[in-house]
Each structure stands twice: as structure tokens, then as C-alpha cells.
Design a protein around this motif. Structure first.
Motif, PDB file in Angstrom:
ATOM      1  N   LEU A  99       0.862  -1.179   0.000  1.00 24.92           N
ATOM      2  CA  LEU A  99       0.000   0.000   0.000  1.00 24.92           C
ATOM      3  C   LEU A  99       0.896   1.225   0.000  1.00 24.92           C
ATOM      4  CD1 LEU A  99      -2.932   1.230   0.611  1.00 24.92           C
ATOM      5  CD2 LEU A  99      -2.197   1.167   3.013  1.00 24.92           C
ATOM      6  N   TYR A 100       0.429   2.294  -0.657  1.00 22.56           N
ATOM      7  CA  TYR A 100       1.227   3.520  -0.741  1.00 22.56           C
ATOM      8  C   TYR A 100       0.414   4.732  -0.329  1.00 22.56           C
ATOM      9  CZ  TYR A 100       4.033   0.492  -3.744  1.00 22.56           C
ATOM     10  OH  TYR A 100       4.781  -0.551  -4.247  1.00 22.56           O
ATOM     11  N   LEU A 101       1.128   5.774   0.085  1.00 23.11           N
ATOM     12  CA  LEU A 101       0.523   7.079   0.300  1.00 23.11           C
ATOM     13  C   LEU A 101       1.506   8.119  -0.226  1.00 23.11           C
ATOM     14  CD1 LEU A 101      -1.942   8.591   1.499  1.00 23.11           C
ATOM     15  CD2 LEU A 101      -0.547   8.961   3.549  1.00 23.11           C
ATOM     16  N   GLN A 102       1.167   8.723  -1.348  1.00 21.44           N
ATOM     17  CA  GLN A 102       1.960   9.804  -1.903  1.00 21.44           C
ATOM     18  C   GLN A 102       1.483  11.110  -1.293  1.00 21.44           C
ATOM     19  OE1 GLN A 102       4.621   9.762  -4.119  1.00 21.44           O
ATOM     20  NE2 GLN A 102       4.754  11.946  -3.651  1.00 21.44           N
ATOM     21  N   MET A 103       2.380  11.824  -0.649  1.00 19.23           N
ATOM     22  CA  MET A 103       2.029  13.048   0.053  1.00 19.23           C
ATOM     23  C   MET A 103       2.773  14.210  -0.597  1.00 19.23           C
ATOM     24  SD  MET A 103       2.092  11.684   3.999  1.00 19.23           S
ATOM     25  CE  MET A 103       3.866  11.526   4.023  1.00 19.23           C
ATOM     26  N   ASN A 104       2.024  15.119  -1.183  1.00 22.25           N
ATOM     27  CA  ASN A 104       2.591  16.309  -1.831  1.00 22.25           C
ATOM     28  C   ASN A 104       2.151  17.568  -1.108  1.00 22.25           C
ATOM     29  OD1 ASN A 104       3.670  14.610  -3.828  1.00 22.25           O
ATOM     30  ND2 ASN A 104       1.832  14.810  -5.098  1.00 22.25           N
ATOM     31  N   SER A 105       2.831  18.656  -1.384  1.00 20.74           N
ATOM     32  CA  SER A 105       2.500  19.957  -0.777  1.00 20.74           C
ATOM     33  C   SER A 105       2.338  19.839   0.732  1.00 20.74           C
ATOM     34  CB  SER A 105       1.213  20.515  -1.404  1.00 20.74           C
ATOM     35  OG  SER A 105       1.349  20.640  -2.793  1.00 20.74           O
ATOM     36  N   LEU A 106       3.292  19.203   1.347  1.00 24.76           N
ATOM     37  CA  LEU A 106       3.201  18.940   2.781  1.00 24.76           C
ATOM     38  C   LEU A 106       3.231  20.224   3.588  1.00 24.76           C
ATOM     39  CD1 LEU A 106       5.383  15.752   2.892  1.00 24.76           C
ATOM     40  CD2 LEU A 106       3.067  15.925   3.799  1.00 24.76           C
ATOM     41  N   LYS A 107       2.492  20.201   4.692  1.00 18.82           N
ATOM     42  CA  LYS A 107       2.375  21.343   5.593  1.00 18.82           C
ATOM     43  C   LYS A 107       2.851  20.928   6.984  1.00 18.82           C
ATOM     44  CE  LYS A 107      -1.886  22.699   3.204  1.00 18.82           C
ATOM     45  NZ  LYS A 107      -3.335  22.995   3.383  1.00 18.82           N
ATOM     46  N   PRO A 108       3.262  21.883   7.796  1.00 21.22           N
ATOM     47  CA  PRO A 108       3.677  21.536   9.159  1.00 21.22           C
ATOM     48  C   PRO A 108       2.581  20.784   9.937  1.00 21.22           C
ATOM     49  CG  PRO A 108       4.427  23.725   8.628  1.00 21.22           C
ATOM     50  CD  PRO A 108       3.564  23.287   7.485  1.00 21.22           C
ATOM     51  N   GLU A 109       1.337  21.083   9.649  1.00 26.80           N
ATOM     52  CA  GLU A 109       0.251  20.400  10.357  1.00 26.80           C
ATOM     53  C   GLU A 109       0.066  18.952   9.921  1.00 26.80           C
ATOM     54  OE1 GLU A 109       0.128  23.370   8.783  1.00 26.80           O
ATOM     55  OE2 GLU A 109      -1.814  23.639   7.767  1.00 26.80           O
ATOM     56  N   ASP A 110       0.803  18.522   8.906  1.00 18.89           N
ATOM     57  CA  ASP A 110       0.795  17.108   8.526  1.00 18.89           C
ATOM     58  C   ASP A 110       1.741  16.281   9.395  1.00 18.89           C
ATOM     59  OD1 ASP A 110       0.617  18.183   5.121  1.00 18.89           O
ATOM     60  OD2 ASP A 110      -1.026  17.363   6.331  1.00 18.89           O
ATOM     61  N   THR A 111       2.503  16.947  10.239  1.00 17.19           N
ATOM     62  CA  THR A 111       3.423  16.243  11.126  1.00 17.19           C
ATOM     63  C   THR A 111       2.658  15.305  12.049  1.00 17.19           C
ATOM     64  OG1 THR A 111       5.065  18.013  11.054  1.00 17.19           O
ATOM     65  CG2 THR A 111       5.113  16.534  12.971  1.00 17.19           C
ATOM     66  N   ALA A 112       3.033  14.024  12.047  1.00 12.91           N
ATOM     67  CA  ALA A 112       2.340  13.009  12.837  1.00 12.91           C
ATOM     68  C   ALA A 112       3.039  11.673  12.622  1.00 12.91           C
ATOM     69  CB  ALA A 112       0.886  12.892  12.415  1.00 12.91           C
ATOM     70  N   VAL A 113       2.625  10.699  13.398  1.00 13.20           N
ATOM     71  CA  VAL A 113       2.980   9.306  13.110  1.00 13.20           C
ATOM     72  C   VAL A 113       1.885   8.750  12.200  1.00 13.20           C
ATOM     73  CG1 VAL A 113       3.392   7.008  14.047  1.00 13.20           C
ATOM     74  CG2 VAL A 113       4.177   9.035  15.301  1.00 13.20           C
ATOM     75  N   TYR A 114       2.298   8.176  11.098  1.00  9.62           N
ATOM     76  CA  TYR A 114       1.353   7.644  10.114  1.00  9.62           C
ATOM     77  C   TYR A 114       1.290   6.122  10.226  1.00  9.62           C
ATOM     78  CZ  TYR A 114       0.786  12.149   7.877  1.00  9.62           C
ATOM     79  OH  TYR A 114       0.464  13.469   7.625  1.00  9.62           O
ATOM     80  N   TYR A 115       0.068   5.624  10.272  1.00 11.06           N
ATOM     81  CA  TYR A 115      -0.175   4.197  10.417  1.00 11.06           C
ATOM     82  C   TYR A 115      -0.943   3.659   9.212  1.00 11.06           C
ATOM     83  CZ  TYR A 115       0.811   5.032  15.385  1.00 11.06           C
ATOM     84  OH  TYR A 115       1.407   5.380  16.566  1.00 11.06           O
ATOM     85  N   CYS A 116      -0.562   2.488   8.738  1.00  9.74           N
ATOM     86  CA  CYS A 116      -1.386   1.795   7.771  1.00  9.74           C
ATOM     87  C   CYS A 116      -2.207   0.734   8.498  1.00  9.74           C
ATOM     88  CB  CYS A 116      -0.545   1.146   6.671  1.00  9.74           C
ATOM     89  SG  CYS A 116       0.709  -0.022   7.214  1.00  9.74           S
ATOM     90  N   ALA A 117      -3.362   0.413   7.938  1.00 10.62           N
ATOM     91  CA  ALA A 117      -4.268  -0.508   8.595  1.00 10.62           C
ATOM     92  C   ALA A 117      -5.043  -1.314   7.564  1.00 10.62           C
ATOM     93  CB  ALA A 117      -5.231   0.260   9.495  1.00 10.62           C
ATOM     94  N   ALA A 118      -5.443  -2.519   7.966  1.00 13.12           N
ATOM     95  CA  ALA A 118      -6.192  -3.413   7.098  1.00 13.12           C
ATOM     96  C   ALA A 118      -7.562  -3.709   7.701  1.00 13.12           C
ATOM     97  CB  ALA A 118      -5.421  -4.724   6.906  1.00 13.12           C
ATOM     98  N   ASP A 119      -8.566  -3.697   6.840  1.00 12.14           N
ATOM     99  CA  ASP A 119      -9.954  -3.922   7.250  1.00 12.14           C
ATOM    100  C   ASP A 119     -10.489  -5.126   6.483  1.00 12.14           C
ATOM    101  OD1 ASP A 119     -12.652  -3.835   7.825  1.00 12.14           O
ATOM    102  OD2 ASP A 119     -12.979  -1.839   6.995  1.00 12.14           O
TER     103      ASP A 119
END
Length: 123
Positions: free
Chosen positions: A78-98
Motif C-alpha cells: 500500500l502507498y501514500l503519496q504526500m505532496n504539498s506537505l504542511k507543518p500540520e501534517d506532522t504526525a505518526v502515520y499508520y497503515c491498517a487493514a480492514d
């Protein structure tokens, strides 16, 4: 299924990162997948979700137009392409399966979680 997220790091505002989530133990095509993020002291926030085939996609309002979720079932990734990043995007990112039949955006719907990868966006 076991999930391993990677690709986080430090980037300047306006920059880009691509997160990956590698699955093992069971093929990814059995699951709808999602990305969530969490800042310490706050609840885990929905970022994006994608159906088993990739035909249905949802985004959180704060990332629409900037982030793109995708999947490669042949590579079990799984991928997440993140563009135009902002300081408020700062976080721990988790992937999850449903394992449910439909794509969902609530964190309680997800059965399996990766360990998280830190994304830090400097101003």
C-alpha cells in the motif's frame, strides 16, 4: 496479516514523501486498506482509504487534493503519496487493514495495524 510501514522522515513545507506499507502473512487483496495519523495527545485521524480492488477511494478533508492513496496487490504493498506537505501534517502515520466488505473511514473498523512511521514537516 502483518503490516510494516516505512518512508517517513523530515521534509520541508511544500515537499513530498511517499509512504509504503508492506504486508505479509496474507495477501493484501483480501483487505480494504487505510492510512491514519496521530499526533501525541490526540485521537488517531483518518487520512485515506482504498477498496480491495482500488476502485473506491476516500480522503480526509485535510488531505484532499494533496495526498494520493494507491495499492499494488501483486506486490502486497500500500502507498501514500504526500505532496504539498504542511507543518500540520506532522504526525505518526499508520497503515491498517480492514477485513470488512466495504471501505470504511473509522479507525475502529480496522482489524490490523502497522507500527507507524514518523513524518515531520518543518516550516
Amino acid at each position: 496479516v502483518q503490516l510494516q510501514a516505512s518512508g517517513g522522515g523530515l521534509v520541508q513545507a511544500g515537499g513530498s514523501l511517499r509512504l509504503s506499507c508492506a504486508a505479509s502473512g496474507r495477501t493484501l487483496s483480501f483487505y480494504s486498506m487505510g492510512w491514519f495519523r496521530q499526533v501525541p495527545g490526540t485521537e488517531r485521524e483518518f487520512v485515506a482509504a482504498i477498496s480491495r480492488s482500488g476502485g473506491i477511494i476516500y480522503y480526509g478533508d485535510s488531505v484532499k487534493g494533496r495526498f494520493t492513496i494507491s495499492r499494488d496487490n501483486a506486490k502486497n504493498t500500500l502507498y501514500l503519496q504526500m505532496n504539498s506537505l504542511k507543518p500540520e501534517d506532522t504526525a505518526v502515520y499508520y497503515c491498517a487493514a480492514d477485513s470488512g466488505a466495504v471501505v470504511r473511514t473509522t479507525r475502529l473498523s480496522y482489524d490490523y495495524w502497522g507500527q507507524g512511521t514518523q513524518v515531520t514537516v518543518s516550516s
